[in-house]
Design a protein around this motif. Structure first.
Motif, PDB file in Angstrom:
ATOM      1  N   GLN A 144       2.669  -5.803   5.752  1.00  0.00           N
ATOM      2  CA  GLN A 144       3.299  -5.185   4.580  1.00  0.00           C
ATOM      3  C   GLN A 144       4.321  -6.122   4.032  1.00  0.00           C
ATOM      4  O   GLN A 144       5.516  -6.417   4.547  1.00  0.00           O
ATOM      5  CB  GLN A 144       3.547  -3.910   4.943  1.00  0.00           C
ATOM      6  CG  GLN A 144       3.920  -3.100   3.797  1.00  0.00           C
ATOM      7  CD  GLN A 144       2.883  -3.181   2.812  1.00  0.00           C
ATOM      8  OE1 GLN A 144       1.536  -2.929   3.146  1.00  0.00           O
ATOM      9  NE2 GLN A 144       3.188  -2.728   1.316  1.00  0.00           N
ATOM     10  N   VAL A 157       5.935  -5.818   1.022  1.00  0.00           N
ATOM     11  CA  VAL A 157       6.989  -4.934   0.326  1.00  0.00           C
ATOM     12  C   VAL A 157       7.117  -3.780   1.246  1.00  0.00           C
ATOM     13  O   VAL A 157       6.451  -3.060   1.497  1.00  0.00           O
ATOM     14  CB  VAL A 157       6.590  -4.645  -1.011  1.00  0.00           C
ATOM     15  CG1 VAL A 157       7.512  -3.971  -1.842  1.00  0.00           C
ATOM     16  CG2 VAL A 157       6.230  -5.859  -1.728  1.00  0.00           C
ATOM     17  N   LYS A 158       8.725  -3.737   1.371  1.00  0.00           N
ATOM     18  CA  LYS A 158       9.264  -2.458   2.450  1.00  0.00           C
ATOM     19  C   LYS A 158      10.153  -1.700   1.922  1.00  0.00           C
ATOM     20  O   LYS A 158      11.428  -2.170   1.316  1.00  0.00           O
ATOM     21  CB  LYS A 158       9.522  -2.953   3.678  1.00  0.00           C
ATOM     22  CG  LYS A 158       8.418  -3.470   4.595  1.00  0.00           C
ATOM     23  CD  LYS A 158       7.728  -2.390   5.280  1.00  0.00           C
ATOM     24  CE  LYS A 158       8.308  -1.636   6.251  1.00  0.00           C
ATOM     25  NZ  LYS A 158       7.440  -0.624   6.713  1.00  0.00           N
ATOM     26  N   ARG A 160       4.939  -8.874  -7.622  1.00  0.00           N
ATOM     27  CA  ARG A 160       3.696  -9.672  -7.702  1.00  0.00           C
ATOM     28  C   ARG A 160       4.128 -11.078  -7.917  1.00  0.00           C
ATOM     29  O   ARG A 160       4.904 -11.505  -8.141  1.00  0.00           O
ATOM     30  CB  ARG A 160       2.984  -9.364  -8.827  1.00  0.00           C
ATOM     31  CG  ARG A 160       3.580  -9.433 -10.402  1.00  0.00           C
ATOM     32  CD  ARG A 160       2.676  -9.124 -11.586  1.00  0.00           C
ATOM     33  NE  ARG A 160       3.311  -9.377 -13.011  1.00  0.00           N
ATOM     34  CZ  ARG A 160       3.464 -10.368 -13.510  1.00  0.00           C
ATOM     35  NH1 ARG A 160       3.022 -11.509 -13.116  1.00  0.00           N
ATOM     36  NH2 ARG A 160       4.095 -10.437 -14.706  1.00  0.00           N
ATOM     37  N   LEU A 195      -0.448  -6.296  -8.008  1.00  0.00           N
ATOM     38  CA  LEU A 195       0.783  -5.846  -7.513  1.00  0.00           C
ATOM     39  C   LEU A 195       0.801  -5.379  -5.820  1.00  0.00           C
ATOM     40  O   LEU A 195      -0.280  -4.859  -5.301  1.00  0.00           O
ATOM     41  CB  LEU A 195       1.308  -4.518  -8.078  1.00  0.00           C
ATOM     42  CG  LEU A 195       1.611  -4.640  -9.735  1.00  0.00           C
ATOM     43  CD1 LEU A 195       1.796  -3.206 -10.270  1.00  0.00           C
ATOM     44  CD2 LEU A 195       2.811  -5.480  -9.770  1.00  0.00           C
ATOM     45  N   PHE A 247       2.862  -2.801  -3.455  1.00  0.00           N
ATOM     46  CA  PHE A 247       3.569  -1.789  -3.501  1.00  0.00           C
ATOM     47  C   PHE A 247       4.553  -1.599  -2.110  1.00  0.00           C
ATOM     48  O   PHE A 247       3.893  -1.522  -1.278  1.00  0.00           O
ATOM     49  CB  PHE A 247       2.895  -0.569  -3.903  1.00  0.00           C
ATOM     50  CG  PHE A 247       2.588  -0.202  -5.482  1.00  0.00           C
ATOM     51  CD1 PHE A 247       1.252  -0.785  -6.080  1.00  0.00           C
ATOM     52  CD2 PHE A 247       3.462   0.664  -6.356  1.00  0.00           C
ATOM     53  CE1 PHE A 247       1.335  -0.791  -7.150  1.00  0.00           C
ATOM     54  CE2 PHE A 247       3.249   0.534  -7.640  1.00  0.00           C
ATOM     55  CZ  PHE A 247       2.040  -0.044  -8.078  1.00  0.00           C
ATOM     56  N   GLY A 248       5.622  -1.042  -2.257  1.00  0.00           N
ATOM     57  CA  GLY A 248       6.187  -0.493  -1.082  1.00  0.00           C
ATOM     58  C   GLY A 248       5.673   1.011  -0.903  1.00  0.00           C
ATOM     59  O   GLY A 248       5.013   1.527  -1.671  1.00  0.00           O
ATOM     60  N   GLU A 249       6.107   1.646   0.181  1.00  0.00           N
ATOM     61  CA  GLU A 249       5.765   3.006   0.599  1.00  0.00           C
ATOM     62  C   GLU A 249       6.415   3.893  -0.144  1.00  0.00           C
ATOM     63  O   GLU A 249       6.080   5.288   0.211  1.00  0.00           O
ATOM     64  CB  GLU A 249       5.600   3.126   2.206  1.00  0.00           C
ATOM     65  CG  GLU A 249       7.148   3.000   2.903  1.00  0.00           C
ATOM     66  CD  GLU A 249       7.522   1.620   3.044  1.00  0.00           C
ATOM     67  OE1 GLU A 249       7.471   0.773   2.381  1.00  0.00           O
ATOM     68  OE2 GLU A 249       7.631   1.552   4.444  1.00  0.00           O
ATOM     69  N   LYS A 262       1.376   5.915   2.746  1.00  0.00           N
ATOM     70  CA  LYS A 262       2.077   5.998   1.265  1.00  0.00           C
ATOM     71  C   LYS A 262       1.854   4.699   0.700  1.00  0.00           C
ATOM     72  O   LYS A 262       2.529   4.474  -0.542  1.00  0.00           O
ATOM     73  CB  LYS A 262       3.510   6.585   1.509  1.00  0.00           C
ATOM     74  CG  LYS A 262       3.400   7.731   2.221  1.00  0.00           C
ATOM     75  CD  LYS A 262       2.682   8.728   1.432  1.00  0.00           C
ATOM     76  CE  LYS A 262       3.001  10.330   2.101  1.00  0.00           C
ATOM     77  NZ  LYS A 262       1.935  11.039   1.710  1.00  0.00           N
ATOM     78  N   PHE A 263       1.506   3.767   1.114  1.00  0.00           N
ATOM     79  CA  PHE A 263       1.316   2.472   0.338  1.00  0.00           C
ATOM     80  C   PHE A 263      -0.043   2.426  -0.571  1.00  0.00           C
ATOM     81  O   PHE A 263      -1.020   3.242  -0.263  1.00  0.00           O
ATOM     82  CB  PHE A 263       0.870   1.186   1.425  1.00  0.00           C
ATOM     83  CG  PHE A 263       2.107   0.739   2.295  1.00  0.00           C
ATOM     84  CD1 PHE A 263       2.046   1.120   3.760  1.00  0.00           C
ATOM     85  CD2 PHE A 263       3.247   0.126   1.670  1.00  0.00           C
ATOM     86  CE1 PHE A 263       2.920   1.034   4.471  1.00  0.00           C
ATOM     87  CE2 PHE A 263       4.080  -0.159   2.656  1.00  0.00           C
ATOM     88  CZ  PHE A 263       4.064   0.122   4.070  1.00  0.00           C
TER      89      PHE A 263
END
Lengths: 111, 115
Positions: free
Chosen positions: A2, A4-5, A93, A99, A101-103, B41-42
């Protein structure tokens, strides 16, 4: 993997105070960053963005800060209002790509 | 007036079934997208169509088949549903193929639960 966090799943703030939402990324090729806001049972809506050539972008009560050396960005909301209670997603991005995304972080602003 | 609408909002079904989710936008946009929000939730993009042509096809099992009958509609058909398909699926549209997704407008999501 992941890239982006958002490490804080939730944040609770008093009305009128500052809300600070954080986001970390690992891909140094990211050059554009966005924040989205999402209310329950609705889709995400765009809030504010920042290009990697800047370190700050402001829009009313919302300011996004970018620290490229730390690969960190943050969203500041001041003053916070109860209507700001929502899930906030950070996204990033690279040029010409989709893109990532984070969570998300659930923000609750208490009256 | 809903800009991007999805049906159904909730979908509960058994493993192995085939189901479809429909998306319609009344914004006159050229490009439509499907995203999946998993249990962690990603939000991850699955597909994108521009003027009825597929332009993004992420690493998605071929049990998932998007169909765009016209540029205002992008439907998602899922064959042989598996437990791991349980997620919220968001449709979105934008005036043009845009990686600056601030121009993307999202639907309310379809919550799929596979039992």
């Amino acid at each position: 993997d992941q890239q982006v966090k958002q490490n804080s799943p939730s944040l609770s703030v008093q009305e009128g105070r500052i809300s600070i939402l954080n986001c970390d990324y690992t891909n140094s090729m990211f050059d554009y960053f966005l924040w989205y806001k999402k209310y329950p049972a609705e889709g995400p809506t765009f809030l504010i963005s920042i290009s990697s050539i800047k370190d700050k972008n402001e829009d009313g009560r919302f300011t996004v800060f970018l620290n490229k050396s730390a690969k960190h960005l943050s969203l500041h909301i001041v003053p916070s209002q109860p209507g700001d209670s929502a899930v906030y997603f950070c996204a990033a991005r690279t040029s010409g790509s989709r893109l990532t995304f984070g969570e998300g972080t659930q923000l609750t602003v208490n009256p | 007036d809903t800009a991007v609408s999805q049906t159904p909002k909730y979908l509960v079904t058994q493993m192995g079934n085939d189901k479809s989710i429909k998306c319609e936008q009344n914004l006159g946009h050229d490009t439509m997208y499907w995203y999946k929000q998993d249990s962690k939730k990603f939000l991850k993009i699955m597909f994108s169509y521009n003027n009825k042509e597929l332009i993004i096809n992420e690493t998605v099992p071929n049990r998932f088949s998007p169909k765009s009958p016209d540029k205002a509609h992008l439907n998602l058909h899922i064959n042989s549903l598996e437990l791991g398909d349980s997620a919220v699926y968001f449709c979105a549209s934008s005036p043009q193929a845009s990686w600056g997704a601030e121009t993307q407008y999202f639907g309310p999501g379809t919550r799929l639960l596979v039992l």
